[in-house]
Design a protein around this motif. Structure first.
Motif, short mmCIF file in Angstrom:
data_model
loop_
_atom_site.label_atom_id
_atom_site.label_comp_id
_atom_site.label_asym_id
_atom_site.label_seq_id
_atom_site.Cartn_x
_atom_site.Cartn_y
_atom_site.Cartn_z
N GLU A 64 -4.35 10.80 7.08
CA GLU A 64 -3.31 11.52 6.34
C GLU A 64 -3.93 12.57 5.41
O GLU A 64 -3.43 13.70 5.31
CB GLU A 64 -2.47 10.55 5.52
CG GLU A 64 -1.33 11.23 4.77
CD GLU A 64 -0.71 10.33 3.71
OE1 GLU A 64 0.51 10.46 3.47
OE2 GLU A 64 -1.44 9.53 3.12
N SER A 65 -5.02 12.23 4.74
CA SER A 65 -5.63 13.17 3.81
C SER A 65 -6.17 14.40 4.53
O SER A 65 -6.26 15.49 3.93
CB SER A 65 -6.76 12.49 3.04
OG SER A 65 -7.85 12.18 3.90
N ILE B 218 -7.98 1.99 -1.94
CA ILE B 218 -8.14 1.41 -0.62
C ILE B 218 -9.54 0.84 -0.43
O ILE B 218 -9.74 -0.12 0.30
CB ILE B 218 -7.83 2.47 0.48
CG1 ILE B 218 -7.70 1.79 1.84
CG2 ILE B 218 -8.89 3.55 0.51
CD1 ILE B 218 -6.58 0.79 1.93
N LEU C 149 -5.79 0.39 7.23
CA LEU C 149 -5.26 1.19 6.12
C LEU C 149 -6.22 2.30 5.72
O LEU C 149 -5.79 3.41 5.38
CB LEU C 149 -4.97 0.28 4.92
CG LEU C 149 -3.83 -0.72 5.06
CD1 LEU C 149 -3.65 -1.51 3.76
CD2 LEU C 149 -2.53 -0.03 5.43
N LEU D 222 0.94 4.35 -2.93
CA LEU D 222 0.77 5.78 -2.69
C LEU D 222 1.74 6.62 -3.51
O LEU D 222 1.55 7.84 -3.63
CB LEU D 222 0.96 6.09 -1.20
CG LEU D 222 -0.09 5.50 -0.25
CD1 LEU D 222 0.24 5.85 1.18
CD2 LEU D 222 -1.48 5.98 -0.61
N PRO E 228 -7.53 10.99 -0.74
CA PRO E 228 -7.23 9.60 -0.40
C PRO E 228 -7.39 8.70 -1.62
O PRO E 228 -8.29 8.87 -2.42
CB PRO E 228 -8.27 9.27 0.69
CG PRO E 228 -9.33 10.30 0.55
CD PRO E 228 -8.66 11.52 0.01
N TRP F 255 0.83 -1.20 0.00
CA TRP F 255 0.00 0.00 0.00
C TRP F 255 0.87 1.26 0.00
O TRP F 255 0.55 2.23 -0.69
CB TRP F 255 -0.93 -0.01 1.20
CG TRP F 255 -1.77 1.22 1.28
CD1 TRP F 255 -1.76 2.19 2.23
CD2 TRP F 255 -2.77 1.62 0.33
NE1 TRP F 255 -2.67 3.17 1.95
CE2 TRP F 255 -3.31 2.85 0.77
CE3 TRP F 255 -3.24 1.07 -0.85
CZ2 TRP F 255 -4.29 3.52 0.08
CZ3 TRP F 255 -4.23 1.74 -1.54
CH2 TRP F 255 -4.74 2.95 -1.08
N GLN G 249 -5.83 5.14 8.45
CA GLN G 249 -4.62 5.95 8.39
C GLN G 249 -4.53 6.74 7.08
O GLN G 249 -3.96 7.84 7.06
CB GLN G 249 -3.38 5.09 8.60
CG GLN G 249 -3.11 4.03 7.57
CD GLN G 249 -1.99 3.09 8.03
OE1 GLN G 249 -2.08 2.43 9.07
NE2 GLN G 249 -0.92 3.03 7.26
N THR G 250 -5.13 6.24 6.01
CA THR G 250 -5.15 7.00 4.76
C THR G 250 -6.05 8.22 4.88
O THR G 250 -5.71 9.32 4.42
CB THR G 250 -5.62 6.10 3.61
OG1 THR G 250 -4.75 4.97 3.50
CG2 THR G 250 -5.59 6.85 2.29
N HIS H 132 3.12 6.39 8.08
CA HIS H 132 2.24 5.23 7.92
C HIS H 132 2.70 4.05 8.77
O HIS H 132 1.87 3.29 9.29
CB HIS H 132 2.15 4.85 6.45
CG HIS H 132 1.22 5.73 5.66
ND1 HIS H 132 -0.14 5.61 5.73
CD2 HIS H 132 1.46 6.76 4.81
CE1 HIS H 132 -0.71 6.50 4.94
NE2 HIS H 132 0.24 7.22 4.37
#
Length: 520
Positions: free
Chosen positions: A215-216, A229, A208, A175, A225, A171, A211-212, A321
């Motif tokens: 982060e976004s 995913i 996942l 990204l 994102p 993953w 956390q994605t 991550h």
């Protein structure tokens, strides 16, 4: 846009002079890492008897190899606890190479070596080869990770850790905008996890997703994102849902009720008193396994925070991550009251990469010091890391050398097979009244020739040959023709007292080590 990590970035053990990429040197370093891992993992691999959950998976594999592949069965009954992928691998190997402890454990060693290779290859991409080598070797120095329901045992954990780590690192590669192939790998791993352990594929796909999304929201340059995913989560749900639907049909609608008890009641509220631990249990596990290495989490966390402030560094994004993956797993599994050390093993490779990346940042900071102290401190840091890894690997080597426990039931089974025409009655009813007839005793006794599981045993056997009875009540067999007895030593406090009495004497000393692995 995220800018790639520079090829000339220094590594923590490379000395004061920055080095350029050398593919041959990186390959040689990978081979050295795999060799060190193989030495620890293979030593005495087939010497010890099956114990604990190993015996359960070995029995399932034995019954699958002897009969139908599906559904998985344990002691003749459909096994509901776990999906069948890992036992089916052992069953296939049993059919080809024969049944033994060594054959059952080889897949776990191969999974662990594959894990070391994946961590090294992807770690070298993000942080450089020396950091990757440190990250690959660091989990081997964590004693429980290897030896407690760990990476060289015939259980499901090695496969779970391999698939979850490939899932995470694939993953991270996706990204970078490298196309759909890494998303495909992530989805396949999530699907396979659902066929190894309930319901980890869905759980880790959700990790996942979280956390994605985080982060976004927090990182200015992260962008939207990734849509892939969602497909990873769908793959995990479909794979595990298919297995649940099959078992629901097979059990006549009772499998969902079993899952509720297994996942909610037993795991969430706790049934087994030996698994009830405080919310700090996993923090203590990590501290005990990694010790002073956790100091490197400080500089690594600094790199993750730089990503939150939009540094645009690919390595900092990886640190973020890795930290999020470890934190979500540790926090999530700390909520239920039922806890075991191996539940958080999927976080260990990511934690090792995170700590190794902290070593790189520490080395870079040291090199910025004046020339009067910078080179000396850099060399001292590299030497300290190398010595610490060597000491940890030496401890793992010694512990593997001591992994030689042979159970009494295993030793008796080896001696029994040397007798012609022998018979064995196992008084299951009396044993279950006296306590738990544990899985390892069942495995070694149930497959013997001439065995009758469930027989109460006749104090006066009709046959003139060698006759044995497994019972918790040896006093009923004191008179002739019974003239030999042995006490099977208890391993578990809940274990039923088990005696084996016989009309023939058995020389157990001749089978002190009934099977052996590489003993170097």
């Amino acid at each position: 846009m995220v800018r790639p990590a520079p090829d000339l970035a220094p590594d923590p053990a490379a000395g004061p002079v920055a080095t350029r990429s050398r593919p041959f040197g990186t390959l040689l370093l990978l081979l050295l890492v795999l060799s060190a891992g193989a030495l620890v993992l293979v030593r005495n691999l087939g010497t010890a008897s099956f114990y604990g959950d190993e015996a359960i998976y070995a029995q399932i594999a034995h019954e699958s190899a002897e009969g139908d592949w599906l559904p998985p069965r344990f002691n003749g009954h459909v096994h509901l606890d776990k999906p069948p992928l890992r036992p089916l691998v052992s069953a296939a190997l049993f059919r080809v190479f024969g049944e033994s402890e060594l054959v059952a454990r080889v897949p776990d060693v191969l999974c662990t070596l594959g894990l070391l290779a994946v961590v090294f290859i992807q770690g070298a991409r993000f942080f450089g080869p020396w950091c990757a080598a440190l990250a690959a070797l660091l989990p081997l120095t964590a004693g429980s990770f290897v030896f407690q329901h760990g990476m060289r045992d015939a259980v499901i954990e090695a496969l779970v850790v391999l698939l979850s780590t490939v899932m995470l690192l694939s993953w991270l590669r996706s990204l970078e905008g490298l196309g759909r192939r890494w998303i495909l790998v992530t989805g396949v791993c999530a699907a396979l996890l659902g066929l190894v352990k309930n319901p980890l594929g869905v759980v880790f796909a959700a990790v996942l997703v979280i956390q994605t999304l985080v982060e976004s929201r927090l990182v200015r340059r992260a962008g939207r994102p990734a849509a892939g995913i969602g497909w990873v989560l769908v793959a995990a749900v479909v794979a595990w849902g298919s297995w649940v639907a099959y078992m629901q049909w097979l059990t006549g609608g009772g499998y969902l009720s079993f899952l509720y008890v297994d996942l909610v009641v037993r795991s969430g509220r706790g049934i087994d008193p030996t698994h009830l631990r405080s919310w700090t249990f996993y923090a203590r596990c990590v501290l005990g396994d990694f010790g002073w290495w956790l100091v490197l989490a400080g500089p690594a966390a600094w790199g993750a925070l730089r990503h939150l402030h939009g540094s645009g560094d690919e390595a900092d994004r990886a640190r973020f991550h890795l930290a999020a993956w470890c934190g979500l797993i540790l926090a999530g599994f700390s909520i239920p009251v039922s806890k075991n050390p191996w539940y958080i093993y999927p976080a260990y490779p990511a934690l090792a990469l995170f700590l190794a990346s902290g070593a790189r940042l520490a080395a870079e900071a040291v090199r910025r010091l004046p020339r009067t102290v910078g080179p000396a401190l850099s060399a001292a840091l590299a030497a300290t890391l190398a010595i610490a890894v060597a000491v940890g690997l030496d401890g793992a080597w010694r512990r593997a050398g001591a992994d030689t426990l042979v159970l009494d039931a295993d030793r008796f089974a080896a001696a029994y097979r040397r007798l012609d025409g022998a018979e064995l009655d196992v008084d299951l009813e009396a044993l279950r009244r006296a306590g738990d007839f544990r899985e390892w005793n069942w495995y070694y006794l149930s497959s013997l020739p001439g065995v009758r599981m469930g027989s109460t045993g006749d104090p006066q056997p009709a046959s003139a040959g060698c006759h044995f009875i497994a019972t918790p009540e040896p006093d009923a067999y004191r008179r002739p023709p019974w003239r030999w007895r042995m006490k099977v030593h208890d391993i578990d406090p809940r274990e039923a007292p088990l005696w084996i009495v016989g009309t023939c004497e058995v020389d157990l000393l001749a089978v002190e080590s009934p099977h052996a692995g590489p003993a170097f």
